[in-house]
Scaffold this motif. Structure first.
Motif, mmCIF file in Angstrom:
data_model
loop_
_atom_site.group_PDB
_atom_site.id
_atom_site.type_symbol
_atom_site.label_atom_id
_atom_site.label_comp_id
_atom_site.label_asym_id
_atom_site.label_seq_id
_atom_site.Cartn_x
_atom_site.Cartn_y
_atom_site.Cartn_z
ATOM 1 N N GLU A 202 0.815 -1.218 0.000
ATOM 2 C CA GLU A 202 0.000 0.000 0.000
ATOM 3 C C GLU A 202 0.845 1.263 0.000
ATOM 4 O O GLU A 202 0.343 2.353 -0.254
ATOM 5 C CB GLU A 202 -0.945 0.014 1.205
ATOM 6 N N SER A 203 2.134 1.126 0.307
ATOM 7 C CA SER A 203 3.010 2.297 0.321
ATOM 8 C C SER A 203 3.931 2.342 -0.896
ATOM 9 O O SER A 203 4.790 3.219 -1.001
ATOM 10 C CB SER A 203 3.875 2.282 1.585
ATOM 11 N N ARG A 205 5.174 2.874 -4.616
ATOM 12 C CA ARG A 205 4.939 3.601 -5.863
ATOM 13 C C ARG A 205 5.119 2.635 -7.034
ATOM 14 O O ARG A 205 6.008 1.790 -7.016
ATOM 15 C CB ARG A 205 5.908 4.771 -5.990
ATOM 16 N N PRO A 225 0.927 6.322 -3.955
ATOM 17 C CA PRO A 225 0.079 6.286 -2.756
ATOM 18 C C PRO A 225 -0.014 7.684 -2.159
ATOM 19 O O PRO A 225 1.007 8.346 -1.956
ATOM 20 C CB PRO A 225 0.830 5.333 -1.825
ATOM 21 N N GLN A 230 -1.310 5.461 4.056
ATOM 22 C CA GLN A 230 -0.446 4.691 3.150
ATOM 23 C C GLN A 230 0.998 5.155 3.235
ATOM 24 O O GLN A 230 1.926 4.334 3.257
ATOM 25 C CB GLN A 230 -0.952 4.816 1.716
ATOM 26 N N ALA A 261 -8.080 3.358 0.355
ATOM 27 C CA ALA A 261 -6.780 3.649 -0.254
ATOM 28 C C ALA A 261 -6.966 4.717 -1.324
ATOM 29 O O ALA A 261 -8.029 4.801 -1.954
ATOM 30 C CB ALA A 261 -6.173 2.393 -0.861
ATOM 31 N N TYR A 263 -4.684 6.775 -4.560
ATOM 32 C CA TYR A 263 -3.456 6.916 -5.356
ATOM 33 C C TYR A 263 -3.633 8.051 -6.361
ATOM 34 O O TYR A 263 -4.747 8.307 -6.840
ATOM 35 C CB TYR A 263 -3.175 5.640 -6.146
#
Length: 382
Positions: A202-203, A205, A225, A230, A261, A263
């Motif tokens: 989730e963190s 790129r 993220p 995140q 989440a 992005y």
């Protein structure tokens, strides 16, 4: 680096830069023997799939075989963009349903999560309108795929053929493999995959690695993220002596159960073909010289990220292919011409060995598994 909408001055400077047109002379140069290299790679990928079938008695894709999670969300194109970013499906504000898959990049579905390797992310965006590439006619989706390393070690068809051959021969003997990689001029690029940071997905790129048409221009893209939750997970790395072999999927399940989440989708436009090659994807386009610019947001509401039915449906019956999409987002360069041949070949063998037909999903409603309440409006029939 998110530089979009930072201020009028920044926007004005970025809008006035000399971006290269996608159809300009020299953007794509097909080398001799590329077709031969591509066909050889397709055969090698099929051989790798057969080896995995012999081990698991089930066929998987040649790469990105290990699913870490599958989620549903919404893809929001920003409605206030400067003219140079109003390209293709981003020429007006809109909201699209989307399904996304987190994966580990190698072709072994049993790969231990504690082993550092590139990770992948793929999106299938629904309800897209426009003029589609031949492979995507009749399928109103835009397929978008990412990898956690900004440069692609399989940088062109020739390199891919050479490296896949070495991995088949010496993949189970790293000292021998490294001996041969260290004799290559691109040894650092080839060995980088074994040193990537093994962190919470989730963190992480994600990058296109390769170039694509972006309306009038040429660009690469990335997924960043953006929620504070995140970002904080970036420090959460896999510890082999403390974590289980499936820790990445467990972390995803825990996160998506409790959090939304978010992005940012960003594009990096091509301005200098010497510094930003299209045919060779092994070179990073310097973000200090060629800034990332945000055009859209991906939002994933709380849900179960490991629904078994959806996971198996994706692996056995869905294909994400960058050649399934709009002509104005056409894949470009040698690695993408390779994908145009290798992806269908890999998919065809997988369907044959598993006796499962390929399903070209056209709407979110056709996917198995529950749909988060925040996405129910996509199911409304007008």
């Amino acid at each position: 680096m998110d530089i979009s909408n930072r201020g009028v001055d920044d926007e004005s400077k970025l809008a006035s830069r000399n971006y290269i047109r996608w159809d300009a002379e020299g953007v794509e140069k097909i080398p001799e023997n590329e077709e031969e290299d591509i066909n050889a790679v397709a055969e090698m990928i099929n051989a790798m799939q057969k080896a995995q079938w012999n081990h698991h008695r089930h066929a998987y894709s040649g790469t990105h075989a290990r699913t870490q999670g599958v989620v549903k969300g919404k893809f929001i194109v920003h409605d206030v963009l400067p003219k140079h970013l109003k390209q293709s499906m981003f020429d007006h504000g809109a909201e699209y349903p989307v399904v996304c898959r987190y994966s580990s990049e190698p072709g072994d579905p049993g790969l231990d999560d504690r082993i550092p390797q590139p990770r992948g992310f793929a999106m299938k965006v629904f309800n897209v309108e426009g003029d589609f590439l031949p492979g995507g006619v009749g399928i109103p989706t835009q397929d978008i795929e990412f990898n956690s390393t900004p440069a692609l070690d399989l940088a062109n068809a020739k390199t891919t053929r050479e490296i896949i051959d070495l991995r088949i021969k010496y993949g189970n003997n790293q000292p021998e493999l490294y001996k041969r990689l260290e004799a290559r001029p691109d040894t650092d690029l080839q060995k980088f995959r074994d040193t990537v940071r093994n962190t919470h997905l989730e963190s992480t790129r994600q990058y296109s690695q390769t170039a694509f048409r972006f309306g009038d221009f040429v660009a690469k893209y990335c997924l960043v993220p953006s929620s504070e939750t995140q970002k904080k997970l970036y420090e959460e790395t896999v510890k082999p002596d403390q974590h289980d072999s499936d820790i990445l999927s467990k972390w995803l399940q825990n996160f998506h159960r409790e959090h939304d989440a978010e992005y940012l989708l960003q594009f990096q436009l091509c301005e200098n073909l010497e510094d930003q090659p299209v045919e060779y994807a092994g070179k990073v386009w310097d973000p200090e010289k060629y800034p990332w610019q945000t055009v859209a947001t991906l939002v994933v509401p709380k849900q179960d990220s490991f629904d078994w039915e959806l996971k198996n449906f994706w692996e056995d019956q869905i294909r994400v292919d960058p050649w399934h999409g709009l002509k104005t987002l056409q894949p470009m360069g040698s690695p993408n011409r390779l994908r145009r041949i290798v992806y269908p070949a890999s998919s065809a063998l997988r369907r044959k060995m598993n006796a499962r037909p390929e399903v070209n999903v056209k709407t979110m409603a056709e996917l198995p598994g529950p749909i988060p309440a925040a996405l129910n409006h996509f199911l409304t029939v007008n």
